[in-house]
Design a protein around this motif. Structure first.
Motif, short mmCIF file in Angstrom:
data_model
loop_
_atom_site.label_atom_id
_atom_site.label_comp_id
_atom_site.label_asym_id
_atom_site.label_seq_id
_atom_site.Cartn_x
_atom_site.Cartn_y
_atom_site.Cartn_z
N GLU A 42 25.62 42.85 39.27
CA GLU A 42 26.58 43.85 39.74
C GLU A 42 25.86 45.01 40.44
O GLU A 42 26.31 45.50 41.48
N ASN A 46 25.94 46.19 44.39
CA ASN A 46 26.26 47.54 44.83
C ASN A 46 25.23 48.07 45.80
O ASN A 46 25.57 48.70 46.81
N LYS A 92 35.64 50.11 48.49
CA LYS A 92 35.54 48.89 49.30
C LYS A 92 36.86 48.21 49.59
O LYS A 92 36.92 47.27 50.37
N GLY A 106 31.23 43.66 46.39
CA GLY A 106 32.10 44.20 45.35
C GLY A 106 33.46 44.53 45.94
O GLY A 106 33.62 44.60 47.15
N ALA A 111 32.64 47.43 37.86
CA ALA A 111 31.32 47.20 37.28
C ALA A 111 30.76 48.44 36.60
O ALA A 111 30.40 48.40 35.42
MG MG Z 1 30.18 46.68 42.48
#
Ligand code: MG
Ligand code: ADP
Length: 559
Positions: A42, A46, A92, A106, A111
């Protein structure tokens, strides 16, 4: 567009905002953080989404002690950093509609919040302003302070699962948990080869990649020898996806068939920059290698597909590793074709070191040229054909070479529906068991395409009047029985290949057959015409080469 309630939600900027309930409900649910490797994945995602060019991953112990990820990406403004650690906040995704065209790794905004829920999370970030921001969450307490930091983000996770003893107990040994982390980082490093990755464990570097492309990434992960035996692939075509022709690009780096592994896990496939676990895509990369590799061996390859976002459903699986593809069959076929092309046109010759030792310098030849300049010298032990080929001494295994020739002819024959076949001087009656007899009747067409002609002859007996006869040598009754068995086994899509390989083997020259010069020359010439002259259909080499310098060194001559 569905809009979340946060203050920045309406303004259309790129800031972090809270997702609406409607969007949240359409996101594939599931526990995000199940083990340390998931945390690493995760956080790496990112960093990649933040356009980092360099990502450093530090792991202590099994990862529950401490994971730290440092990136040089675009960082976060203070407001965004404070919001980002809350559940369902993301920069996002606008609304549910955007789920259909995800271009970032993502999109769920879960997360950071999930990690913070069960660990101590420290986020230090700067989006290029004078002062950076540090956000710490420990047991639900959030603190925010100034921090000096260059542009980018550092996320530190300590005491993972501190409040979940059963989770901790279910973890494997530190070595095994770290192996998972290392495998995951390798996957991203190979698929995202334009980003540099550095992985350390307990302060020692495990591997690093330079961010200078796929070759360098292969060197970082697999070492120089493996990387040296690889070639770039580049392939593009239009494919009908959702009723429209759309562009599919395939790029990657694939190792030569000389590099093998015992399982498929070293075939890395990325879709739009996301490493994915998709069995069909992986097999599409592996299949074209089939005729080069012995059974149970698999290639090393990195293949990245660029697909229109509309073709990809990333929102299937909580870990986002599995994706859905629309018009999957067409996409799979493009991948196969790309690999096939790479394997047939690549300059597969390996530049081996000059070896003193004759035995270790016998290497399978793998280049793209035919054997028109090759001169037959003589036959050794009624099995090996010795030839002069420019500077090299070539040694051809006559049986393996003949198998390859027969195999390609049979393949071509099947495509053109005319496998060369020969009428038997005296038709043979063949009695089959009842299952085979009915299979023979229902697969009569297929068998005819393979070069067998037969008629029912009462009960379970048939009269076999023609058999496949590649290169003028005839297959035998056993081959007929085998062909029926293979067709009955039917389900396996590879059966045809296996069948052809077996058929190719049956009538092939055996060891111990002495050849006239004319036959030997013809064999070599035919081998040179093959698309893949350097391996028999079972994956064994057909030709070995000894370079002249090897002989010179062996005889202590200057060269
Ligand atoms: Mg993420
Ligand atoms: P998601 O990635 O699904 O959006 P996360 O919880 O992983 O959700 O992250 C929330 C938000 O925090 C991201 O949308 C992004 O805006 C910001 N963020 C997280 N990590 C970074 C990073 N390394 N660099 C810049 N922004 C980040």
């Amino acid at each position: 567009m569905t809009i979340g309630p946060s203050p920045s939600a309406d303004d259309g900027t790129d800031g972090v905002r809270e997702l609406s309930q409607a969007t949240i409900e359409r996101i594939a649910a599931g526990e995000v953080v199940t083990r340390p490797a998931r945390v690493v994945i995760e956080l790496v995602e990112n960093a990649l989404d933040a356009d980092a060019s360099r990502i450093k991953i530090e792991v202590t112990g099994d990862g529950t002690d401490r994971i730290r990820i440092i990136d040089d990406g675009h960082g976060m403004a203070r407001d965004d950093a404070i919001l980002a650690v809350e559940p369902h906040t993301t920069s996002k995704l606008g609304g549910a509609d955007d789920l259909r065209r995800i271009e970032s790794l993502g999109f769920r905004g879960e997360a950071l919040a999930s990690i913070a829920e069960t660990a101590c999370l420290k986020l230090a970030t700067n989006d290029g302003t004078e002062v950076g921001t540090e956000v710490t969450i420990q047991k639900g307490q959030k603190t925010v302070s100034d921090i000096g930091r260059a542009r980018g983000t550092t996320v530190e996770v300590r005491d993972l699962f501190y409040d979940r003893p059963t989770r901790r107990e279910s973890l494997a040994t530190p070595a095994q948990e770290f192996a998972r982390i290392s495998e995951a980082v390798a996957r991203y490093a190979l698929v995202r080869a334009d980003t540099a990755f550095i992985l350390t464990h307990d302060g020692t570097e495990t591997f690093s990649t330079s961010g200078k492309g796929r070759l360098d990434a292969l060197i970082g992960v697999y070492g120089r020898d493996t990387a040296a035996a690889s070639t770039d692939i580049e392939y593009g075509t239009a494919v009908p996806i959702k009723e429209k022709n759309r562009n599919v690009q395939i790029a990657g780096r694939v190792c030569y068939p000389s590099i093998t592994r015992a399982d498929r896990s070293h075939i890395r496939v990325g879709v739009n920059g996301r490493p994915v676990k998709n069995i069909r895509l992986r097999d599409a990369v592996a299949d074209p290698y089939d005729s080069f590799l012995a059974q149970g061996l698999f290639p090393v390859a990195v293949v990245d597909l660029t697909l229109p976002p509309i073709a990809v459903d990333a929102n299937l699986h909580p870990a986002k590793e599995r994706i859905g593809l629309r018009d999957e069959d067409a996409i799979i076929e493009v991948v196969r074709e790309a690999i096939r092309e790479a394997l047939s046109t690549a300059d597969l010759r390996r530049q081996g070191e000059i070896e003193m030792d004759l035995s270790s310098s016998l290497r399978p030849v793998e280049n793209g040229s035919d054997f028109s300049e090759t001169e037959f010298i003589g036959q050794y032990r009624d099995l090996y054909l010795l030839c002069e080929d420019e500077d090299d001494l070539l040694i051809v295994d006559q049986h393996a070479a003949h198998e390859r020739i027969n195999y390609e002819r049979l393949c071509a024959g099947l495509e053109e529906e005319t496998v060369p076949s020969a009428e038997l001087a005296r038709p043979r009656t063949v009695t089959l068991d009842p299952g085979a007899a009915s299979a023979a009747a229902s697969y009569a067409d297929e068998l005819r395409k393979l070069g067998f002609a037969f008629q029912p002859f009462g009960g379970t007996t048939v009269r076999l009047s023609s058999v496949p006869a590649p290169l003028g040598r005839t297959a035998d009754v056993d081959a007929f029985r085998q062909a029926i068995e293979a067709l009955r086994a039917g389900e396996d899509p590879d059966f045809r290949d296996d069948l052809i390989a077996d058929l190719a083997c049956h009538p092939s020259l055996k060891a111990g057959e002495s050849l006239t010069r004319e036959t030997a020359e013809r064999l070599i010439e035919r081998l040179g015409e093959c698309q893949q002259p350097y391996a028999c259909p079972h994956g064994r080499p057909t030709v070995l080469a000894i370079e002249e310098p090897t002989l010179a060194r062996g005889f202590d001559r200057d060269w």
